[in-house]
Scaffold this active site. Structure first.
Site, PDB file in Angstrom:
ATOM      1  N   ASP A   1       0.813  -1.214   0.000  1.00  0.00           N
ATOM      2  CA  ASP A   1       0.000   0.000   0.000  1.00  0.00           C
ATOM      3  C   ASP A   1       0.850   1.270   0.000  1.00  0.00           C
ATOM      4  O   ASP A   1       0.314   2.381  -0.032  1.00  0.00           O
ATOM      5  CB  ASP A   1      -0.984   0.008   1.177  1.00  0.00           C
ATOM      6  CG  ASP A   1      -0.301  -0.095   2.537  1.00  0.00           C
ATOM      7  OD1 ASP A   1       0.707  -0.812   2.640  1.00  0.00           O
ATOM      8  OD2 ASP A   1      -0.799   0.533   3.502  1.00  0.00           O
TER       9      ASP A   1
ATOM     10  N   HIS B   1      -3.282   7.755   7.275  1.00  0.00           N
ATOM     11  CA  HIS B   1      -3.168   6.289   7.278  1.00  0.00           C
ATOM     12  C   HIS B   1      -4.192   5.656   8.229  1.00  0.00           C
ATOM     13  O   HIS B   1      -3.857   4.898   9.131  1.00  0.00           O
ATOM     14  CB  HIS B   1      -1.739   5.887   7.672  1.00  0.00           C
ATOM     15  CG  HIS B   1      -1.361   4.484   7.286  1.00  0.00           C
ATOM     16  ND1 HIS B   1      -1.554   3.400   8.116  1.00  0.00           N
ATOM     17  CD2 HIS B   1      -0.777   3.990   6.162  1.00  0.00           C
ATOM     18  CE1 HIS B   1      -1.107   2.311   7.548  1.00  0.00           C
ATOM     19  NE2 HIS B   1      -0.637   2.651   6.337  1.00  0.00           N
TER      20      HIS B   1
ATOM     21  N   ASP C   1       5.077   3.536   8.285  1.00  0.00           N
ATOM     22  CA  ASP C   1       4.259   2.914   9.310  1.00  0.00           C
ATOM     23  C   ASP C   1       5.127   2.620  10.529  1.00  0.00           C
ATOM     24  O   ASP C   1       6.266   2.177  10.382  1.00  0.00           O
ATOM     25  CB  ASP C   1       3.674   1.621   8.790  1.00  0.00           C
ATOM     26  CG  ASP C   1       2.666   1.811   7.673  1.00  0.00           C
ATOM     27  OD1 ASP C   1       2.442   2.960   7.254  1.00  0.00           O
ATOM     28  OD2 ASP C   1       2.120   0.819   7.184  1.00  0.00           O
TER      29      ASP C   1
ATOM     30  N   HIS D   1       8.367  -1.145  12.773  1.00  0.00           N
ATOM     31  CA  HIS D   1       7.293  -1.793  12.020  1.00  0.00           C
ATOM     32  C   HIS D   1       7.674  -3.256  11.765  1.00  0.00           C
ATOM     33  O   HIS D   1       8.752  -3.707  12.167  1.00  0.00           O
ATOM     34  CB  HIS D   1       7.060  -1.044  10.708  1.00  0.00           C
ATOM     35  CG  HIS D   1       5.775  -1.375  10.017  1.00  0.00           C
ATOM     36  ND1 HIS D   1       4.573  -1.509  10.680  1.00  0.00           N
ATOM     37  CD2 HIS D   1       5.514  -1.605   8.698  1.00  0.00           C
ATOM     38  CE1 HIS D   1       3.633  -1.806   9.797  1.00  0.00           C
ATOM     39  NE2 HIS D   1       4.175  -1.873   8.596  1.00  0.00           N
TER      40      HIS D   1
END
Length: 321
Positions: free
Chosen positions: A66, A268, A210, A139
């Site tokens: 993504d 997000h 992320d 992450h």
């Protein structure tokens, strides 16, 4: 420095939100930099006021789909359009292999130079105006956050004062504008700083996604004018955030608070907080503002112009007058 959010959903696109991508427009040099490039990013650019011909740099945080599935399509379209001069791409190890494989199997060949830079923590790009650095986030895969620092500039040059001092125009003005000390032909020594207003403090932008809450994000965001931070989950779903190594709204707000930033813009978001569900996005905004009041929630095509600190101080003074 103008920020445009091209995708604000996590994982998958929704009817109203595309997956991750943020554009930074630099009008003074007619350039656009991208941060992440989820599927459909080129379509979002076409629907915006941005010009793909100005694309010059792309910064990828990590190798999850993504955040990268739109990269190959965008680069291929730039080649067919023939209006991009060169693109430098920065990201984690494996990014170049991914693009090489996609290019090979799709028989795509770029008509312009594309350079991939595998990044490591520290400064990854610098020119006369900007320094870009990166650092590790926390992450499931190797993930980097980015910090864009605009260099300080001398204050505005007082031309009228220079004329009153009978300083001859020309090359000397340029030296004085840079704050240099100049000796005139008549022997006078002029300090350029005395002819310039207060130093214009460079703006700072941090982009962290992320990640779970981590010291790396706080370090990248130190004293930033704007922190763009993921807020995938509501505080109520913190256990899910820990399992998937994503941030909650409260983690994003705590990062902003610890780093002393001026503004937090969250992005997000999980599709689970759609209107009509038990928890909606407006609830996420309230959670973050309870910790860090100067918080905004990004939406697709939202644009934010980063003000200079001098401009902010002037507005404060006007408001108090």
């Amino acid at each position: 420095m103008e920020i445009t959010f091209l995708g604000t959903s996590s994982g998958v696109p929704t009817r109203s939100r595309n997956v991750s991508s943020v554009a930074l427009r630099l009008p003074q040099r007619a350039q656009m930099w991208l941060f992440d490039c989820g599927e459909g990013t080129q379509h979002q650019i076409l629907r915006s006021d941005l010009r793909v011909s100005q694309l010059s740099r792309i910064f990828i945080t990590h190798m999850h789909g993504d955040h990268i599935f739109g990269l190959m399509g965008l680069l291929a379209s730039c080649g067919l359009a023939g209006n991009v001069q060169r693109v430098d791409i920065y990201g984690p190890p494996g990014l170049n292999d991914y693009l090489q494989a996609a290019s090979r199997y799709s028989h795509t060949h770029f008509s312009y130079p594309v350079k991939v830079h595998a990044v490591r923590p520290g400064v990854i790009y610098e020119d006369d105006e900007f320094i870009v650095s990166c650092g590790f986030l926390h992450h499931r895969v190797t993930s980097f956050g980015y910090r864009v620092l605009e260099k300080d500039r001398p204050g505005r040059f007082d031309v009228e004062k220079a004329k009153a001092l009978e300083i001859p125009a020309g090359r000397i003005y340029g030296q004085l504008k840079r704050g240099e000390v100049v000796t005139l032909a008549d022997g006078r020594v002029i300090d350029g700083k005395e002819l310039c207003g207060p130093t214009e403090i460079g703006r700072k932008i941090a982009y962290c996604t992320d990640t779970l809450y981590c010291d790396g994000a706080v370090e990248l965001a130190q004293d930033a004018d704007v922190l763009i931070h993921e807020a995938t989950f509501a505080h109520q779903d913190a256990e899910m955030a820990f399992q998937r190594l994503h941030s909650t709204t409260t983690m994003a707000a705590q990062t902003a608070l610890a780093a002393g930033v001026n503004r937090l813009i969250m992005t997000h978001f999980s599709p689970r907080y759609a209107p009509g569900n038990e928890i909606e996005l407006k609830d996420l905004l309230e959670e973050a503002r309870a910790i860090f009041p100067n918080t905004n929630m990004a939406y697709d095509f939202m644009t934010y112009e980063v003000p200079r600190r001098r401009d902010k101080e002037l507005k404060k003074a006007e408001a108090m007058a």
